[in-house]
Design a protein around this motif. Structure first.
Motif, short mmCIF file in Angstrom:
data_model
loop_
_atom_site.label_atom_id
_atom_site.label_comp_id
_atom_site.label_asym_id
_atom_site.label_seq_id
_atom_site.Cartn_x
_atom_site.Cartn_y
_atom_site.Cartn_z
N LYS A 1 91.78 77.54 118.50
CA LYS A 1 93.00 78.16 119.02
C LYS A 1 93.70 78.99 117.94
CE LYS A 1 94.07 74.85 122.70
NZ LYS A 1 95.06 73.89 123.23
N ALA A 2 93.69 78.47 116.72
CA ALA A 2 94.35 79.21 115.64
C ALA A 2 93.61 80.51 115.34
CB ALA A 2 94.43 78.34 114.39
N ARG A 3 92.28 80.44 115.33
CA ARG A 3 91.52 81.67 115.07
C ARG A 3 91.72 82.69 116.18
NH1 ARG A 3 87.75 78.07 113.50
NH2 ARG A 3 86.54 78.37 115.40
N ALA A 4 91.77 82.18 117.41
CA ALA A 4 91.98 83.09 118.53
C ALA A 4 93.35 83.76 118.43
CB ALA A 4 91.85 82.32 119.85
N ALA A 5 94.37 82.97 118.08
CA ALA A 5 95.72 83.53 117.94
C ALA A 5 95.78 84.54 116.80
CB ALA A 5 96.73 82.42 117.71
N ASN A 6 95.04 84.24 115.71
CA ASN A 6 95.07 85.09 114.53
C ASN A 6 94.41 86.44 114.76
OD1 ASN A 6 93.97 84.78 111.07
ND2 ASN A 6 95.86 85.59 111.88
N LYS A 7 93.59 86.52 115.83
CA LYS A 7 92.97 87.81 116.13
C LYS A 7 93.99 88.82 116.65
CE LYS A 7 88.46 85.83 117.28
NZ LYS A 7 87.47 85.58 118.35
N THR A 8 95.08 88.33 117.24
CA THR A 8 96.05 89.23 117.86
C THR A 8 97.38 89.28 117.14
OG1 THR A 8 96.79 87.47 119.35
CG2 THR A 8 95.01 88.90 120.12
N GLN A 9 97.60 88.35 116.20
CA GLN A 9 98.86 88.36 115.48
C GLN A 9 98.72 87.61 114.16
OE1 GLN A 9 101.94 86.12 117.50
NE2 GLN A 9 100.49 84.63 118.28
N SER A 10 99.54 88.01 113.21
CA SER A 10 99.59 87.27 111.95
C SER A 10 100.25 85.92 112.19
CB SER A 10 100.35 88.06 110.88
OG SER A 10 99.67 89.24 110.56
N LEU A 11 99.77 84.90 111.47
CA LEU A 11 100.31 83.55 111.64
C LEU A 11 101.00 83.10 110.35
CD1 LEU A 11 97.35 81.73 113.44
CD2 LEU A 11 99.31 82.87 114.47
N THR A 12 102.24 82.67 110.47
CA THR A 12 102.93 82.06 109.33
C THR A 12 102.67 80.56 109.40
OG1 THR A 12 104.63 83.76 109.32
CG2 THR A 12 105.13 81.67 108.19
N VAL A 13 101.92 80.06 108.41
CA VAL A 13 101.44 78.68 108.45
C VAL A 13 102.27 77.81 107.50
CG1 VAL A 13 99.47 77.15 108.08
CG2 VAL A 13 99.12 79.44 108.98
N ARG A 14 102.75 76.70 108.04
CA ARG A 14 103.44 75.70 107.22
C ARG A 14 102.40 74.61 106.89
NH1 ARG A 14 106.26 70.83 108.27
NH2 ARG A 14 108.04 70.46 106.88
N LEU A 15 101.94 74.61 105.64
CA LEU A 15 100.89 73.69 105.23
C LEU A 15 101.51 72.52 104.45
CD1 LEU A 15 97.75 73.35 105.22
CD2 LEU A 15 97.84 74.19 102.87
N VAL A 16 101.39 71.32 105.01
CA VAL A 16 101.90 70.11 104.36
C VAL A 16 100.73 69.37 103.72
CG1 VAL A 16 103.12 67.93 104.66
CG2 VAL A 16 103.76 69.93 106.03
N THR A 17 100.76 69.24 102.41
CA THR A 17 99.71 68.55 101.66
C THR A 17 100.28 67.23 101.15
OG1 THR A 17 98.79 70.65 100.96
CG2 THR A 17 98.09 68.70 99.74
N THR A 18 99.63 66.12 101.53
CA THR A 18 100.10 64.78 101.16
C THR A 18 99.03 64.10 100.33
OG1 THR A 18 101.37 64.60 103.20
CG2 THR A 18 100.92 62.56 102.00
N PHE A 19 99.44 63.59 99.17
CA PHE A 19 98.53 62.81 98.32
C PHE A 19 99.09 61.40 98.18
CE2 PHE A 19 97.36 61.23 94.01
CZ PHE A 19 96.02 61.00 94.29
N THR A 20 98.27 60.39 98.52
CA THR A 20 98.65 58.99 98.38
C THR A 20 97.77 58.36 97.31
OG1 THR A 20 99.19 58.91 100.74
CG2 THR A 20 99.00 56.80 99.57
N PRO A 21 98.30 58.12 96.10
CA PRO A 21 97.46 57.52 95.06
C PRO A 21 97.13 56.07 95.39
CG PRO A 21 99.74 57.66 94.34
CD PRO A 21 99.68 58.37 95.65
N THR A 22 95.99 55.62 94.94
CA THR A 22 95.60 54.22 95.15
C THR A 22 96.64 53.31 94.50
OG1 THR A 22 93.27 54.82 95.15
CG2 THR A 22 93.80 52.51 94.75
N GLY A 23 97.27 52.45 95.32
CA GLY A 23 98.28 51.54 94.80
C GLY A 23 99.63 52.19 94.57
N GLY A 24 99.79 53.46 94.99
CA GLY A 24 101.04 54.16 94.73
C GLY A 24 101.70 54.67 95.99
N THR A 25 102.69 55.55 95.82
CA THR A 25 103.50 56.04 96.92
C THR A 25 103.12 57.47 97.26
OG1 THR A 25 105.35 54.65 96.20
CG2 THR A 25 105.86 56.46 97.71
N ALA A 26 103.02 57.77 98.56
CA ALA A 26 102.63 59.10 99.02
C ALA A 26 103.67 60.14 98.62
CB ALA A 26 102.45 59.10 100.53
#
Length: 489
Positions: A443-468
């Motif tokens: 769906k995203a690729r299809a939408a991107n064919k007709t319009q530019s997409l402003t993407v909000r990318l959330v990257t989460t890292f949870t260390p082993t034994g630690g807090t995300a």
């Protein structure tokens, strides 16, 4: 990549089987997604538009002597897969033109550079993988039709351009294909083939029959290689048939999981460095780290005298040895363990003497500090690539969303609709740099064919034994192209 062993090599390089970097250096200006070698020619496909400063849009041929040839298909968008059969080079990707001529997602170009007029599968979605064998070209990707005929994510087209009856009918994308004799091995994001459960990898006969071969992985396959009686798999998985295999595995053509590949032999960790110790009241906190060998999964710390122990889970950390006698001097050794065995003991730590302390509090290990950072983000027509710097072992999750206007939302509420652009996750075993690819949804690729997409990318890292910890970045995927949807009925 832009360097190999500290030497500049932009996106393509050749390394000898002895590990020596050769002088072969095409010097491209953007990424490579596919390579095929035929005789003394190396065919390259990807996102690039120049080779050694000379225009070559998404595909080029470079001699093994490093000289750029005149072969120049000139594609309108990215190439993801290449297969060579005789004097024909088969290309698959996101393109819809080759040399200005319409070719939807797959094309055949002669080694003389001539576009085939008869071979035109005319797919309705991207191609990620190509396998060639005999008189058949096997295609895998996200398409749903070939020449208007239903073919869900995989199809076979004769070298004469005729669509065959071969039709595995997968429920999600195919990213890799390997052909061995009368069997076609498929890998990707699918979990069923023809309605039968096959998690991320399957084998289908050239007659279209689903094989009993079933590695049963726990995540997607991105690459397949076949040799003799062995099928080699690479991807995002960490188990095969319930057995730990981190990102690479070898499975016999009889379905048997081979042990301890890619190393080929069991590789227990090397002995860790001498631990460090800090005394407490009847206890000591001991900190350990990995040695230079294979990655450990845990450590066992042993006190001397007395033999009291504690355990650290992960590639580094600390634990508390309790039950020690105040006033007695202790040293500590450590062993490292992974799925292949246990190392020899480390050298002894520094000596410490536990001491009674009024109202003493037993020390507790410090939780890992989550200091991960995003080094770079790059978007394309099919994926978002993130380069991260991670402080240690843990899990990474990427979720990309966008808010785009829909006709109904514009009419009724004048609001934007939220759409998932991509998701990706990965478990890492140690600190360092990580490149993770978040593939765009259909769906995203299809939408991107007709319009530019402003993407909000959330990257989460949870260390082993630690807090995300989550970091949000925004990037714009520029509109790729506009192509009216075919009219049916």
């Amino acid at each position: 990549f832009t360097s190999v062993g500290g030497i500049t090599r932009n996106y393509a390089a050749a390394v000898g089987t002895d590990g020596t970097l050769t002088s072969w250096n095409p010097n491209l200006n953007d990424g490579v997604n596919a390579i095929a070698v035929s005789g003394s020619t190396v065919y390259i496909g990807g996102d690039f538009t120049t080779v050694g400063g000379i225009t070559r849009n998404r595909a080029a041929a470079v001699g093994t002597d490093g000289v750029l040839t005149s072969w120049n298909p000139n594609l309108g968008s990215y190439v993801n897969a290449i297969g060579v059969l005789g004097s024909t080079v088969y290309l698959g990707g996101d393109f819809t033109t080759v040399g200005g001529t319409a070719r939807n997602y797959a094309a055949a170009v002669g080694t003389d550079g001539t576009l085939s007029t008869s071979w035109n599968p005319n797919l309705n979605g991207a191609v990620f993988a190509i396998g060639v064998s005999g008189s058949s070209v096997y295609l895998g990707g996200e398409f749903r039709t070939a020449g208007g005929t239903p073919r869900n994510r995989a199809a076979a087209v004769g070298t004469d351009g005729t669509l065959t009856s071969w039709n595995p009918n997968l429920d999600s994308s195919v990213s890799a294909i390997g052909v061995l004799g009368s069997t076609v091995y498929l890998g990707g994001g699918f979990t069923s083939v023809g309605g039968t459960t096959r998690n991320y990898a399957a084998a289908v006969g050239t007659d279209g029959t689903l094989s009993s071969w079933n590695p049963n992985l726990n995540n997607s396959v991105l690459a397949i290689g076949v040799s003799g009686s062995t099928v080699y798999l690479g991807g995002n998985f960490t188990s095969v048939g319930g057995t730990t295999r981190n990102y690479a595995a070898a499975v016999g053509t009889d379905g048997t999981l081979l042990s301890a590949w890619p190393s080929g032999v069991a590789t227990p960790p090397s002995a860790p460095p001498a631990p460090t110790a800090v005394a407490g009241d009847g206890a000591a906190t001991v900190t350990v780290a990995a040695g230079s060998g294979s990655t450990p999964a845990s450590f066992t710390v042993t006190a001397s005298p007395g033999g009291r122990t504690c355990t650290v889970t992960g590639t580094a950390g600390s634990c508390i040895v309790t039950g020690l006698t105040n006033g007695t001097s202790y040293t500590f050794t450590a062993t490292a363990t992974n799925a292949d065995g246990t190392s020899s003991s480390s050298a002894a730590s520094n000596a410490v003497t536990p001491t009674a302390v009024s109202n003493a509090v037993t020390p507790t290990p410090t939780a890992p500090v989550n200091t991960f950072t995003i080094k770079s983000l790059k978007g394309s027509a099919q994926s978002i690539t993130a380069q991260l710097k991670l402080p240690g072992a843990g899990k990474v999750v990427l979720v990309g969303t966008t808010r785009r206007s829909t006709p109904r939302a514009t009419e009724l509420a004048k609001k934007a609709a939220t759409m998932i652009v991509c998701t990706a996750r990965k478990t890492v075993a140690k600190a360092g740099k990580l490149t993770i690819i978040c593939r765009l949804t259909a769906k995203a690729r299809a939408a991107n064919k007709t319009q530019s997409l402003t993407v909000r990318l959330v990257t989460t890292f949870t260390p082993t034994g630690g807090t995300a910890k989550s970091v949000t970045r925004t990037l714009v995927l520029k509109k790729t192209w506009y192509r009216p949807e075919p009219v049916t009925g």
